[in-house]
Scaffold this motif. Sequence first.
Motif, mmCIF file in Angstrom:
data_model
loop_
_atom_site.group_PDB
_atom_site.id
_atom_site.type_symbol
_atom_site.label_atom_id
_atom_site.label_comp_id
_atom_site.label_asym_id
_atom_site.label_seq_id
_atom_site.Cartn_x
_atom_site.Cartn_y
_atom_site.Cartn_z
ATOM 1 N N LEU A 90 -9.172 44.338 1.475
ATOM 2 C CA LEU A 90 -9.580 43.798 2.758
ATOM 3 C C LEU A 90 -8.313 43.504 3.564
ATOM 4 C CD1 LEU A 90 -12.431 41.348 1.625
ATOM 5 C CD2 LEU A 90 -12.699 43.561 2.762
ATOM 6 N N PRO A 91 -8.413 43.320 4.889
ATOM 7 C CA PRO A 91 -7.217 43.074 5.706
ATOM 8 C C PRO A 91 -6.334 41.960 5.154
ATOM 9 C CG PRO A 91 -9.110 43.420 7.115
ATOM 10 C CD PRO A 91 -9.640 43.382 5.708
ATOM 11 N N GLY A 92 -5.028 42.223 5.098
ATOM 12 C CA GLY A 92 -4.084 41.267 4.528
ATOM 13 C C GLY A 92 -4.052 39.931 5.239
ATOM 14 N N ALA A 93 -4.424 39.907 6.519
ATOM 15 C CA ALA A 93 -4.418 38.648 7.273
ATOM 16 C C ALA A 93 -5.362 37.620 6.666
ATOM 17 C CB ALA A 93 -4.803 38.909 8.732
ATOM 18 N N LEU A 94 -6.383 38.067 5.939
ATOM 19 C CA LEU A 94 -7.358 37.152 5.356
ATOM 20 C C LEU A 94 -6.810 36.398 4.151
ATOM 21 C CD1 LEU A 94 -10.587 39.358 5.515
ATOM 22 C CD2 LEU A 94 -9.821 37.621 7.132
ATOM 23 N N SER A 95 -5.623 36.763 3.682
ATOM 24 C CA SER A 95 -5.036 36.089 2.518
ATOM 25 C C SER A 95 -4.239 34.844 2.899
ATOM 26 C CB SER A 95 -4.133 37.051 1.750
ATOM 27 O OG SER A 95 -3.027 37.438 2.550
ATOM 28 N N ALA A 96 -4.170 34.529 4.176
ATOM 29 C CA ALA A 96 -3.395 33.366 4.629
ATOM 30 C C ALA A 96 -4.022 32.066 4.128
ATOM 31 C CB ALA A 96 -3.320 33.346 6.153
ATOM 32 N N VAL A 97 -3.156 31.121 3.755
ATOM 33 C CA VAL A 97 -3.583 29.789 3.311
ATOM 34 C C VAL A 97 -3.054 28.765 4.312
ATOM 35 C CG1 VAL A 97 -3.414 28.047 1.481
ATOM 36 C CG2 VAL A 97 -3.612 30.473 0.890
ATOM 37 N N HIS A 98 -3.930 27.885 4.773
ATOM 38 C CA HIS A 98 -3.538 26.902 5.787
ATOM 39 C C HIS A 98 -2.462 25.975 5.225
ATOM 40 C CE1 HIS A 98 -3.842 23.689 8.785
ATOM 41 N NE2 HIS A 98 -4.482 24.560 9.552
ATOM 42 N N PRO A 99 -1.344 25.779 5.931
ATOM 43 C CA PRO A 99 -0.244 24.968 5.396
ATOM 44 C C PRO A 99 -0.595 23.499 5.181
ATOM 45 C CG PRO A 99 0.120 25.518 7.710
ATOM 46 C CD PRO A 99 -1.037 26.342 7.255
ATOM 47 N N ARG A 100 -1.548 22.981 5.942
ATOM 48 C CA ARG A 100 -1.905 21.562 5.804
ATOM 49 C C ARG A 100 -3.083 21.352 4.859
ATOM 50 N NH1 ARG A 100 -4.291 17.607 10.614
ATOM 51 N NH2 ARG A 100 -4.719 15.800 9.267
ATOM 52 N N PHE A 101 -4.180 22.100 5.058
ATOM 53 C CA PHE A 101 -5.399 21.876 4.290
ATOM 54 C C PHE A 101 -5.457 22.690 3.004
ATOM 55 C CE2 PHE A 101 -6.716 21.064 8.780
ATOM 56 C CZ PHE A 101 -6.874 19.687 8.649
ATOM 57 N N GLN A 102 -4.534 23.627 2.839
ATOM 58 C CA GLN A 102 -4.435 24.416 1.609
ATOM 59 C C GLN A 102 -5.741 25.135 1.272
ATOM 60 O OE1 GLN A 102 -1.384 24.729 -0.483
ATOM 61 N NE2 GLN A 102 -0.797 24.223 1.602
ATOM 62 N N VAL A 103 -6.342 25.751 2.276
ATOM 63 C CA VAL A 103 -7.545 26.555 2.085
ATOM 64 C C VAL A 103 -7.335 27.907 2.765
ATOM 65 C CG1 VAL A 103 -9.100 24.567 1.965
ATOM 66 C CG2 VAL A 103 -8.626 25.626 4.189
ATOM 67 N N PRO A 104 -8.042 28.959 2.320
ATOM 68 C CA PRO A 104 -7.925 30.276 2.971
ATOM 69 C C PRO A 104 -8.715 30.294 4.283
ATOM 70 C CG PRO A 104 -9.510 30.397 1.188
ATOM 71 C CD PRO A 104 -8.929 29.001 1.139
ATOM 72 N N HIS A 105 -8.151 29.684 5.317
ATOM 73 C CA HIS A 105 -8.903 29.415 6.540
ATOM 74 C C HIS A 105 -9.359 30.687 7.256
ATOM 75 C CE1 HIS A 105 -4.682 29.817 7.530
ATOM 76 N NE2 HIS A 105 -4.959 29.970 8.809
ATOM 77 N N ARG A 106 -8.545 31.730 7.237
ATOM 78 C CA ARG A 106 -8.960 32.965 7.911
ATOM 79 C C ARG A 106 -10.104 33.634 7.167
ATOM 80 N NH1 ARG A 106 -3.005 35.548 9.430
ATOM 81 N NH2 ARG A 106 -2.417 33.933 10.943
ATOM 82 N N ALA A 107 -10.047 33.608 5.848
ATOM 83 C CA ALA A 107 -11.156 34.156 5.061
ATOM 84 C C ALA A 107 -12.429 33.346 5.297
ATOM 85 C CB ALA A 107 -10.804 34.158 3.577
ATOM 86 N N GLU A 108 -12.291 32.020 5.381
ATOM 87 C CA GLU A 108 -13.438 31.158 5.660
ATOM 88 C C GLU A 108 -14.084 31.530 6.991
ATOM 89 O OE1 GLU A 108 -14.754 28.741 3.896
ATOM 90 O OE2 GLU A 108 -13.241 27.743 2.664
#
Length: 430
Positions: A300-318
């Motif tokens: 899947l697009p690599g951008a979806l692997s980002a993890v939010h620096p503050r909340f530590q969740v995969p926000h783009r995937a969410e």
Amino acid sequence: MTQQLRRTLGVFDAVVIGLGSMVGAGIFVALGPAARAAGSGLLLGLALASVVAYCNAMSSARLAAVYPTSGGTYVYARERLGPFWGYLAGWTFVVGKTASCAAMALTVGAYVWPEQAHAVAVASVVALTALNCRGVQKSAWLTRVVVAVVLAVLAAVVVSSLGSPKADLGQLGWGGDVSAGGVLQAAGLLFFAFAGYARIATLGEEVRDPARTIPRAVPLALGIALVVYAAVAVSVLSVLGPVGLGRSGAPLADAARAAGADWLVPVVRVGAAVAALGSLLALILGVSRTTLAMSRDGHLPGALSAVHPRFQVPHRAEVAVGLVVAVVAATADVRGAIGFSSFGVLLYYTLANASAWTLCSDPSTGTPVRVTKMRMRVGRATAVCGAVGCVALAFALPGPSVATGTAVVALGALLYAVRKRTQQHKRKRA
């Protein structure tokens, strides 16, 4: 460098998240269709579904202890069976559970505001996606509240039904309407309600001490759910009977009415809406983590692997998962979504069991891993029983669900082949 998620969930939180997925809307909607399929063999269908679920849970727990990372069976199948099977597991999970998300969102709409069910469904998806983006601990906290409310409502239904003068436990016995095919189909439909224990495994990267926590949390959550389901099924059958239950569109509300507890009917409606919200919350969590794992591997697009620096969740995937679910919820039919979801999830667990069967050897060399012969035999027997059970239940589902599910799986395999061929051409040109 791959960003890792924060490990914040203990055994209690993991069990609650699993219960939030299992003791959810499925118990409010699945008993009727299952009773229509199995008649007075409903309890046998429930027992069969629980056996298959237990085998799957044990296989998933063993795998999660070895691979404590996000992605669940997508990761297990990739590591144990190969890239294609891992991809196929991820594909069936994401597609099947996206349908589950839509079904749960539509259930919320149907109970809260039937005339605007689709609008309420979309609003629910947006709200819960926003909550998930704020951190998994907030999601776990809300799930505790949801589980407490739902268990209280189910307990009230059980007590009022079994305490009613109309309760007749003789209706639980076998009748002439029972067939093996009906029992299998009922088990497949009821499995839809059991499948939430995988949420614990897919959150493996956010669990503390996963090698110990996950194997403890999975069977504990499944055992609690089974006790709850059995109690509800017995109580509802005792007042409605197999025929009445099979005809009911809202079995728990009808059971409360039949037991003379009319005051409980609106409470059941609220409980069903809350349960659907809890299931939807946990489902979005699980699908987004598998999306994260697949994006890390380039499926899947690599951008979806980002993890939010503050909340530590995969926000783009969410957000991506939330958008897709919102679109499906705005257009889909809840009954078709449930059947399609069950087929995809059962194939997903077939691959989980196949992966667990290989745990006794190194997948790259075939060299046996040092475990006792008893553990090896039990582990492999459990995996075989789980895989056979999953396949049997998947193809016992209604014909349209099987046909649509098979077509979607074939489409996923085709997309994988096209992507692999494209990559090979790029390497040759380079």
